[in-house]
Structure formats: structure tokens, C-alpha cells
Design a protein around this motif. Sequence first.
Motif, PDB file in Angstrom:
ATOM      1  N   UNK A 155       0.896  -1.388   0.123  1.00 11.36           N
ATOM      2  CA  UNK A 155       0.171  -0.030   0.040  1.00 11.36           C
ATOM      3  C   UNK A 155       0.935   1.393  -0.040  1.00 11.36           C
ATOM      4  N   UNK A 156       0.446   2.251  -0.739  1.00  9.11           N
ATOM      5  CA  UNK A 156       1.190   3.621  -0.666  1.00  9.11           C
ATOM      6  C   UNK A 156       2.422   3.458  -1.405  1.00  9.11           C
ATOM      7  N   UNK A 157       2.369   2.819  -2.621  1.00  3.83           N
ATOM      8  CA  UNK A 157       3.446   2.428  -3.580  1.00  3.83           C
ATOM      9  C   UNK A 157       3.833   3.276  -4.447  1.00  3.83           C
ATOM     10  N   UNK A 158       3.143   4.709  -4.495  1.00  2.83           N
ATOM     11  CA  UNK A 158       3.356   5.534  -5.215  1.00  2.83           C
ATOM     12  C   UNK A 158       4.441   6.704  -4.938  1.00  2.83           C
ATOM     13  N   UNK A 159       5.092   6.438  -3.919  1.00  2.00           N
ATOM     14  CA  UNK A 159       6.084   7.502  -3.218  1.00  2.00           C
ATOM     15  C   UNK A 159       6.811   6.888  -2.125  1.00  2.00           C
ATOM     16  N   UNK A 209       4.537  -8.166  -7.940  1.00  2.00           N
ATOM     17  CA  UNK A 209       3.937  -7.041  -7.296  1.00  2.00           C
ATOM     18  C   UNK A 209       2.346  -6.791  -7.536  1.00  2.00           C
ATOM     19  N   UNK A 210       1.786  -6.478  -6.316  1.00  2.00           N
ATOM     20  CA  UNK A 210       0.465  -5.768  -6.425  1.00  2.00           C
ATOM     21  C   UNK A 210       0.855  -4.508  -5.667  1.00  2.00           C
ATOM     22  N   UNK A 211       0.452  -3.506  -6.613  1.00  2.00           N
ATOM     23  CA  UNK A 211       0.867  -2.005  -6.208  1.00  2.00           C
ATOM     24  C   UNK A 211      -0.177  -1.284  -5.957  1.00  2.00           C
ATOM     25  N   UNK A 212      -0.350  -0.512  -4.894  1.00  2.00           N
ATOM     26  CA  UNK A 212      -1.718   0.272  -4.822  1.00  2.00           C
ATOM     27  C   UNK A 212      -1.318   1.714  -4.193  1.00  2.00           C
ATOM     28  N   UNK A 213      -2.141   2.593  -4.439  1.00  2.00           N
ATOM     29  CA  UNK A 213      -2.042   4.026  -4.035  1.00  2.00           C
ATOM     30  C   UNK A 213      -3.317   4.568  -4.511  1.00  2.00           C
ATOM     31  N   UNK A 214      -3.233   6.029  -4.257  1.00  2.00           N
ATOM     32  CA  UNK A 214      -4.480   6.711  -4.763  1.00  2.00           C
ATOM     33  C   UNK A 214      -3.952   7.266  -6.018  1.00  2.00           C
ATOM     34  N   UNK A 215      -2.667   7.759  -6.387  1.00  2.00           N
ATOM     35  CA  UNK A 215      -2.493   8.445  -7.468  1.00  2.00           C
ATOM     36  C   UNK A 215      -2.121   7.617  -9.093  1.00  2.00           C
ATOM     37  N   UNK A 216      -3.160   7.285  -9.748  1.00  2.00           N
ATOM     38  CA  UNK A 216      -3.117   6.372 -10.692  1.00  2.00           C
ATOM     39  C   UNK A 216      -1.993   6.655 -11.802  1.00  2.00           C
ATOM     40  N   UNK A 246       6.002  -9.929 -12.991  1.00  2.00           N
ATOM     41  CA  UNK A 246       4.431  -9.523 -13.216  1.00  2.00           C
ATOM     42  C   UNK A 246       4.125  -8.374 -12.339  1.00  2.00           C
ATOM     43  N   UNK A 247       3.541  -7.247 -12.837  1.00  2.00           N
ATOM     44  CA  UNK A 247       2.938  -6.071 -11.830  1.00  2.00           C
ATOM     45  C   UNK A 247       1.529  -5.982 -11.972  1.00  2.00           C
ATOM     46  N   UNK A 248       0.934  -5.895 -11.160  1.00  5.18           N
ATOM     47  CA  UNK A 248      -0.894  -5.473 -11.003  1.00  5.18           C
ATOM     48  C   UNK A 248      -0.891  -4.269 -10.197  1.00  5.18           C
ATOM     49  N   UNK A 249      -1.520  -3.360 -10.606  1.00  8.33           N
ATOM     50  CA  UNK A 249      -1.660  -2.106  -9.932  1.00  8.33           C
ATOM     51  C   UNK A 249      -3.329  -2.081  -9.640  1.00  8.33           C
ATOM     52  N   UNK A 250      -3.580  -1.173  -8.796  1.00  6.78           N
ATOM     53  CA  UNK A 250      -5.040  -0.983  -8.355  1.00  6.78           C
ATOM     54  C   UNK A 250      -5.191   0.581  -7.574  1.00  6.78           C
ATOM     55  N   UNK A 251      -5.876   1.195  -7.973  1.00  9.38           N
ATOM     56  CA  UNK A 251      -6.012   2.447  -7.275  1.00  9.38           C
ATOM     57  C   UNK A 251      -6.738   2.365  -6.082  1.00  9.38           C
ATOM     58  N   UNK A 252      -6.427   2.705  -4.941  1.00  7.00           N
ATOM     59  CA  UNK A 252      -6.830   2.201  -3.782  1.00  7.00           C
ATOM     60  C   UNK A 252      -6.693   3.303  -2.748  1.00  7.00           C
ATOM     61  N   UNK A 254     -14.569  -1.093   1.696  1.00  9.47           N
ATOM     62  CA  UNK A 254     -15.329  -1.845   0.826  1.00  9.47           C
ATOM     63  C   UNK A 254     -14.499  -1.854  -0.593  1.00  9.47           C
ATOM     64  N   UNK A 255     -13.821  -0.752  -0.896  1.00 12.23           N
ATOM     65  CA  UNK A 255     -12.894  -0.833  -2.173  1.00 12.23           C
ATOM     66  C   UNK A 255     -12.002  -1.773  -1.760  1.00 12.23           C
ATOM     67  N   UNK A 256     -11.277  -1.824  -0.560  1.00 17.59           N
ATOM     68  CA  UNK A 256     -10.381  -2.916  -0.343  1.00 17.59           C
ATOM     69  C   UNK A 256     -11.013  -4.200  -0.618  1.00 17.59           C
ATOM     70  N   UNK A 257     -11.850  -4.641  -0.220  1.00 17.01           N
ATOM     71  CA  UNK A 257     -12.767  -5.952  -0.468  1.00 17.01           C
ATOM     72  C   UNK A 257     -12.559  -6.112  -1.918  1.00 17.01           C
ATOM     73  N   UNK A 258     -13.178  -5.228  -2.874  1.00 18.70           N
ATOM     74  CA  UNK A 258     -13.083  -5.291  -4.267  1.00 18.70           C
ATOM     75  C   UNK A 258     -11.684  -5.568  -4.772  1.00 18.70           C
ATOM     76  N   UNK A 259     -10.917  -4.649  -4.281  1.00 14.74           N
ATOM     77  CA  UNK A 259      -9.621  -4.841  -4.920  1.00 14.74           C
ATOM     78  C   UNK A 259      -9.096  -6.468  -4.687  1.00 14.74           C
ATOM     79  N   UNK A 260      -9.066  -6.775  -3.577  1.00 13.66           N
ATOM     80  CA  UNK A 260      -8.774  -8.227  -3.119  1.00 13.66           C
ATOM     81  C   UNK A 260      -9.557  -9.178  -4.054  1.00 13.66           C
ATOM     82  N   UNK A 261     -10.746  -9.415  -4.207  1.00 13.95           N
ATOM     83  CA  UNK A 261     -11.836 -10.042  -4.914  1.00 13.95           C
ATOM     84  C   UNK A 261     -11.305  -9.893  -6.299  1.00 13.95           C
TER      85      UNK A 261
END
Length: 252
Positions: free
Chosen positions: A8-12, A29-36, A51-57, A63-70
Motif C-alpha cells: 500500500x502507498x506504492x506511489x512514493x 507485485x501488487x501495487x496500490x495507492x491513490x495516484x493512478x 509481473x505487476x498488477x496495480x490498483x487505485x486504492x 469496501x474498495x479494499x474488498x473489491x481490490x482483493x476479490x
Amino acid sequence: MSDIVLITGATSGFGRAAARRFAEAGWSLILTGRRAERLADLEKELSDKVPVHTAVLDVRDAEAIKDVVAALPEGFRAVKALINNAGLALAPEPAQKADLDDWHTMIDTNITGLVNVTHSLLPTLIETGAGASIVNLGSVAGQWPYPGSHVYGASKAFVQQFSYNLRCDLQGTGVRVTDIAPGMAETEFTLVRTGGDQAASDKLYGDTTPLEAEDIAELICYTVSLPAHVNVNRLEVMPTRQAWSAFAVDRD
Ligand code: NDP
Ligand code: 8X3
């Protein structure tokens, strides 16, 4: 198949440096943060290597976290390491001058956000079992008081105790938990804390040798790469040129 880390907070700062360090070590890598845009840049930079998967989070949104995990794609589901790094300090002024909204934002991010993500990932980490890890970014501010730390330091004290308590409950599952507590490190942290005051940030980190984001990334990667029977409970780390100071005394 390579090991999978969710940051979490992979943008900085520490999060971005950790993404690069884990990529070097061959993790998916699963990389998350607010800045797309920053997530996209990092994906572009690292996806040739691993392999890299990103998700704005926003970690405040349970609820958004549950969606990202699902919605984790095949190949990214069996998370082995969760790096709870997203966090911030605001309101560097004394408590009595701080804005209540800033206090709430710190609590919502550093405490609620961290427990939101942890709760969502626990079943996966337990399924992964031996060798799985949760690394929580605490701070020296969680242990040592200083002026202007008020809710920020208190939120990091929560991170320390939550980490220890998680260890108790997770005993027998193989899932390890570590509280990494850095001191002064040059990232965007002070820019955020001061509402974008570059001069204040430059002054804090100037004429000394702060920790670098890469120093903490190295410790994060090291901690989760230790043999499965080794749990680092807490790692407190400061720049060599930083130490504690005397008690303050109010005098007539
Ligand atoms: P940065 O400001 O450089 O990075 C903070 C990261 O947290 C960014 O990627 C930001 O991403 C993310 N973040 C903030 N709020 C949210 C949110 N609501 N949802 C999701 N992500 C969020 O600071 P650092 O790298 O220094 O800080 C990382 C962690 O280390 C924090 O928990 C901090 O408290 C801790 N720490 C920092 C120290 C330091 O001196 N730098 C020392 C000790 C601990 P985005 O804005 O894109 O969402
Ligand atoms: C941030 C480090 O020293 O500003 O957690 O509290 S410090």
C-alpha cells in the motif's frame, strides 16, 4: 511461480522503493495507492522485470479494499507478503492549534486504513501459511514523544501494539508480523505534513544525512525474506546522525 507482495502507498517514498527492491528480488507485485498516474509509471518501469498488477486504492475505503482483493487476477491471488505502508502525518503545529479534520485523516489512514487492509488480506495470508508476512510501517514517533507529533505518534503507537497483538492471534498459522519503525527519512513525508512546503522539507533534511527510502525498502525486503521460522517483531531504525534529546523543562 514467484512470491507475491502487496504494497500500500506504492506511489512514493518507502512504498515505491520497496516495489523496486521486491522487483529486483523477483517478486510479483501488487501495487496500490491513490495516484493512478504514478502507479502506471511504476508498472511501466517494472513490468519488464516481474509481473505487476496495480490498483487505485484509498485504504480508508474498506469496501474498495474488498473489491481490490476479490478482483486480483490469476497469478496475483496467493499473496505472501503484505506491506502496510500507506500513511501520513499532518498538522505539524502543536495539538492545541491542529485542525480536527487533520487528526481524523491521520486516524482514518494510519489506523483504520491499516486495519482495513489487514482484515481483507488475513484469510489469504493464513492460506499461504509458513513464510507469509505482514510488515506494518510504524515510526519512532510511536515510541518517543516530540512536539507536534500528537495524533501522528499516537497512531503509530497503535501500529506497534496492533502488530504485537496480531502476532499472538496468528501464532500457529505461520504468518509473521513486523513493525518497522523508522526515524527521519527523506521522502515526500514532510511535504505532505507541511501542506507542500518544499523549503520546510529541504530544511529538515538539509545539512544532515537522513535515511533514504531505499534503506527502509532493504529492511522490508530482508525481513520478509528471512527463513519462515524467524519473526522480526520490531525494527527501530534511525539515521546515525539522529538521536534522542533532553527532556524539555518549562522555567520561569
Ligand atoms: P510518502 O509521503 O513519500 O508516501 C506515503 C504513501 O502513502 C504514498 O504512496 C501515498 O500514496 C500513500 N497514502 C497516503 N494516504 C493514503 C490513502 N488514504 N490511501 C492509500 N495510500 C495512501 O511518505 P513515506 O514513504 O515516508 O511514508 C510511508 C510510511 O512510512 C507512512 O506510513 C509513514 O507514516 C511512515 N514513516 C515515514 C517516515 C519518514 O520520516 N519518512 C518515518 C517513519 C515512518 P497516494 O498519495 O498516491 O495515495
Ligand atoms: C516519521 C518520523 O521523526 O518525523 O514517522 O516522527 S518522525
